[in-house]
Design a protein around this motif. Sequence first.
Motif, PDB file in Angstrom:
ATOM      1  N   PRO A   1       0.808  -1.234   0.000  1.00 43.21           N
ATOM      2  CA  PRO A   1       0.000   0.000   0.000  1.00 43.21           C
ATOM      3  C   PRO A   1       0.834   1.273   0.000  1.00 43.21           C
ATOM      4  O   PRO A   1       0.314   2.354  -0.315  1.00 43.21           O
ATOM      5  CB  PRO A   1      -0.833  -0.117   1.286  1.00 43.21           C
ATOM      6  N   GLU A   2       2.111   1.169   0.338  1.00 46.03           N
ATOM      7  CA  GLU A   2       2.969   2.353   0.372  1.00 46.03           C
ATOM      8  C   GLU A   2       3.661   2.608  -0.967  1.00 46.03           C
ATOM      9  O   GLU A   2       4.409   3.586  -1.086  1.00 46.03           O
ATOM     10  CB  GLU A   2       4.021   2.201   1.476  1.00 46.03           C
ATOM     11  N   ARG A   3       3.400   1.760  -1.965  1.00 44.02           N
ATOM     12  CA  ARG A   3       3.988   1.978  -3.289  1.00 44.02           C
ATOM     13  C   ARG A   3       3.657   3.378  -3.815  1.00 44.02           C
ATOM     14  O   ARG A   3       2.537   3.859  -3.696  1.00 44.02           O
ATOM     15  CB  ARG A   3       3.456   0.960  -4.304  1.00 44.02           C
ATOM     16  N   LEU A   4       4.614   4.004  -4.468  1.00 40.82           N
ATOM     17  CA  LEU A   4       4.337   5.222  -5.219  1.00 40.82           C
ATOM     18  C   LEU A   4       3.530   4.834  -6.460  1.00 40.82           C
ATOM     19  O   LEU A   4       3.927   3.923  -7.191  1.00 40.82           O
ATOM     20  CB  LEU A   4       5.635   5.900  -5.624  1.00 40.82           C
ATOM     21  N   LYS A   5       2.430   5.540  -6.704  1.00 42.47           N
ATOM     22  CA  LYS A   5       1.553   5.158  -7.811  1.00 42.47           C
ATOM     23  C   LYS A   5       1.417   6.245  -8.868  1.00 42.47           C
ATOM     24  O   LYS A   5       0.797   6.024  -9.906  1.00 42.47           O
ATOM     25  CB  LYS A   5       0.177   4.766  -7.274  1.00 42.47           C
ATOM     26  N   SER A   6       1.969   7.421  -8.597  1.00 42.40           N
ATOM     27  CA  SER A   6       1.972   8.498  -9.586  1.00 42.40           C
ATOM     28  C   SER A   6       3.126   9.430  -9.265  1.00 42.40           C
ATOM     29  O   SER A   6       3.653   9.410  -8.139  1.00 42.40           O
ATOM     30  CB  SER A   6       0.648   9.275  -9.547  1.00 42.40           C
ATOM     31  N   PRO A   7       3.561  10.239 -10.233  1.00 40.52           N
ATOM     32  CA  PRO A   7       4.591  11.241  -9.914  1.00 40.52           C
ATOM     33  C   PRO A   7       4.103  12.157  -8.793  1.00 40.52           C
ATOM     34  O   PRO A   7       2.913  12.520  -8.740  1.00 40.52           O
ATOM     35  CB  PRO A   7       4.753  12.000 -11.231  1.00 40.52           C
ATOM     36  N   MET A   8       5.026  12.530  -7.912  1.00 46.90           N
ATOM     37  CA  MET A   8       4.695  13.373  -6.767  1.00 46.90           C
ATOM     38  C   MET A   8       5.566  14.623  -6.791  1.00 46.90           C
ATOM     39  O   MET A   8       6.786  14.541  -6.886  1.00 46.90           O
ATOM     40  CB  MET A   8       4.913  12.608  -5.457  1.00 46.90           C
ATOM     41  N   LEU A   9       4.913  15.779  -6.676  1.00 50.76           N
ATOM     42  CA  LEU A   9       5.602  17.059  -6.672  1.00 50.76           C
ATOM     43  C   LEU A   9       5.562  17.650  -5.266  1.00 50.76           C
ATOM     44  O   LEU A   9       4.495  17.710  -4.637  1.00 50.76           O
ATOM     45  CB  LEU A   9       4.938  18.022  -7.658  1.00 50.76           C
ATOM     46  N   ARG A  10       6.713  18.080  -4.785  1.00 51.30           N
ATOM     47  CA  ARG A  10       6.768  18.699  -3.452  1.00 51.30           C
ATOM     48  C   ARG A  10       6.030  20.036  -3.476  1.00 51.30           C
ATOM     49  O   ARG A  10       6.243  20.869  -4.359  1.00 51.30           O
ATOM     50  CB  ARG A  10       8.224  18.908  -3.034  1.00 51.30           C
ATOM     51  N   VAL A  11       5.171  20.251  -2.464  1.00 49.33           N
ATOM     52  CA  VAL A  11       4.438  21.515  -2.376  1.00 49.33           C
ATOM     53  C   VAL A  11       4.780  22.297  -1.110  1.00 49.33           C
ATOM     54  O   VAL A  11       4.424  23.467  -0.992  1.00 49.33           O
ATOM     55  CB  VAL A  11       2.909  21.271  -2.443  1.00 49.33           C
ATOM     56  N   GLY A  12       5.450  21.666  -0.156  1.00 47.34           N
ATOM     57  CA  GLY A  12       5.923  22.372   1.026  1.00 47.34           C
ATOM     58  C   GLY A  12       7.416  22.598   0.926  1.00 47.34           C
ATOM     59  O   GLY A  12       8.016  22.522  -0.154  1.00 47.34           O
TER      60      GLY A  12
END
Length: 736
Positions: free
Chosen positions: A70-81
Amino acid sequence: MAKPWTWEEDGYTIIRSHARTGPGCHNNCGVLMYLKDGKLEKIEGDPDNPYNQGRLCSRCLAYKEVLYNPERLKSPMLRVGERGENKWKPISWDEAYDFIEEKWRKIMDEYGPKALAFFQGTGRDVNGYTCRLPFALGSGNYTCGFLSGMACYAPRQLALALGVGNPTVVDSSQFFPDRFDNPNYKVPEYMIIWGTNPENSNPDGNLGYWIVEVMKRGTKVITIDPRVTWWAGRSEHFLQIRPGTDAALALGLANIIIQEGLYDKEFVDKWGYGFEDYAERCKEYPVEKVAEICGVDADDIIAVARAYANAERACIHSGLPFDQIQEGLHASIAVRNLFGLTGDIEKPGTQVIGKYPFGITQTWRSGWGFDLLSDEQKATRLGNPVFLGLTAMSEPTAITNAMLTGEPHPIKGVFMQTNNPIACMGADADKVYKALSNTELNVIVDLFMSPTAVAVGDIVLPASTFGERHGLVGHQPYFLGPLTQAVDPVGDTKSDQQILIDLGRRFNKEAYPWETDVEMYESLTAEQGIDYHDLKNQNWKYTDFEYNRHEKGLLRPDGEPGFDTASGLFEFTTSVLEMYGVDPLPFYKEPPESPVSTPELYEKYPLVLTTGTRVPGLFHSEHRNVPSLRRVHSDPITEIHTDVAKEHGIKDGDWIWIENHLGKCKQKAKLTNGIRRDVVSSAHGWWFPEKDALDGFHGVFESNINNLIGDNPGSTGFGNSYKASLCKIYKVEGGE
């Protein structure tokens, strides 16, 4: 006859493939993936695959837990903080690529391509692919993670390439699809297992069970290790040496063999280069001196030298201690020269040269795409001049220093693929953290949100696992085979190779003429006259293998007898190093921190610290969030001799501090009599997924043994003292 690549059986659809990566592994074991309704139900070893013959390790058996974690990355993630706040938003691939392209072009416009650095990790089959992206962009700053001194396999590989022409492997029949039944094969009489634990690590294309199989067939084992491993308990001879003194022992063994006339004079006279100078160097290492350096009995050293030299067929399976000391390259030369001395090369049951199959991986390993760089761009690579002259990579420490200081030029953008350096490979973990905090853009490709991603990542791209993608297995010098996709990718993940192609095509379509990873594999195999899809149906393809290739003109490009070296001979004196003004002969140098080199420090820190020991189920910093594997290895472990632990009031299972002048960390004590009294062995790669990301980035510094390891490569840029430093230990008190 082998079954096809897929079939139906007992309600399952079965897909035949290989388990390359991700997650991490150094091997290409044949697997059968069992599917129902398009979902993976279980995985087993492929009994028809000659490589692993149905065996699988616990990591592979737990693959389903990785695939559907369940902790797999499933889409690109962009830092917002801010960096380190662990605030992200999912974005599309086009948005991710647009973001990266805009940032990279801005950096290149302001500083030039040299301001971009590209880091690959260990284990996954990105080794030959990642390098092409920086070269296509005009940056020569590509290397293996933040691994100080490239201190994993590279010094050994280079020592062999310079002296023999290619890396070598111990001959366990792995070049033949019919394995031990092949009529040309003979088992070694003796095998030295030196500084490695193949039962747990299965390193560099040598599966531990192969050695068990040759032992069943009569091979006798000699073990050299500070720890009493499974192999040590089954050895005819066991040398329990002080960590970091392996080069001295190798030179001492050679001196005995030469002085007693036990060397192979026919091989040395006909095929050797620089033997006389080498013999003179070995005289500097008489057995009494070596025994004192290594902390073992002189008579035992003599017995090992005679057993090895007198064997009709012998080989040496050496491990990381030859890389992970400061002068790792010269230590690796010291052990390389031993099998030249006894003529145990290219014969059945000896050291065999591993030329990669069908020319494909050989191209990758020499720096695929390096010719895309201009001479001016090559000149911007960072590192020790000797290091740069001997490899297509840049030197990791030089890049790290440039990230911190801006000298000789700044590094503003970093791309990390299959890499978690703060948790794992980076010597001086805090230095790596500060360096990565000093950039404008950090792009990370991984399966999970790692501590490094949380701490310094700006954009994280989700990679596929081996069952979700196609691929090409050519990492080992035995066979060529496919990775065959079995299931649809989880979420919106992509293969590591597809990510590289997608990014590369945005900057240099000439370097990336393929739109998909499969097109790339088709092209690479077609260059060798092989159809990629036929390979999938066949599943593995072995080359026709012969022994004694140096006598038949099968090793050199010109077809002449000899070895593919500068002299055309087995080089006891390494001529290329001489051209660079470097000592061409092996030598021993004390570790930079040791009872001998730093006696004042030794008074404060009276134990020798070694690290990097492999354990079943974990691969470096991976698998901490895989339930079945974590249950087996729930905590970071430091092994201490029982008597020493008692002197410090430490009981089995106590949490302890390991500390030296560079830093400290805490791990759980494991008491044992199977380690030298003056040595402690600490686990590496630890972080804690169960801790909150904001709790020290999953507690990544808490038990990080690299807090205690300095970033000080050797004189050639190869080697660093991960395996031999100093420390003290004491019990963690309640409030700590």
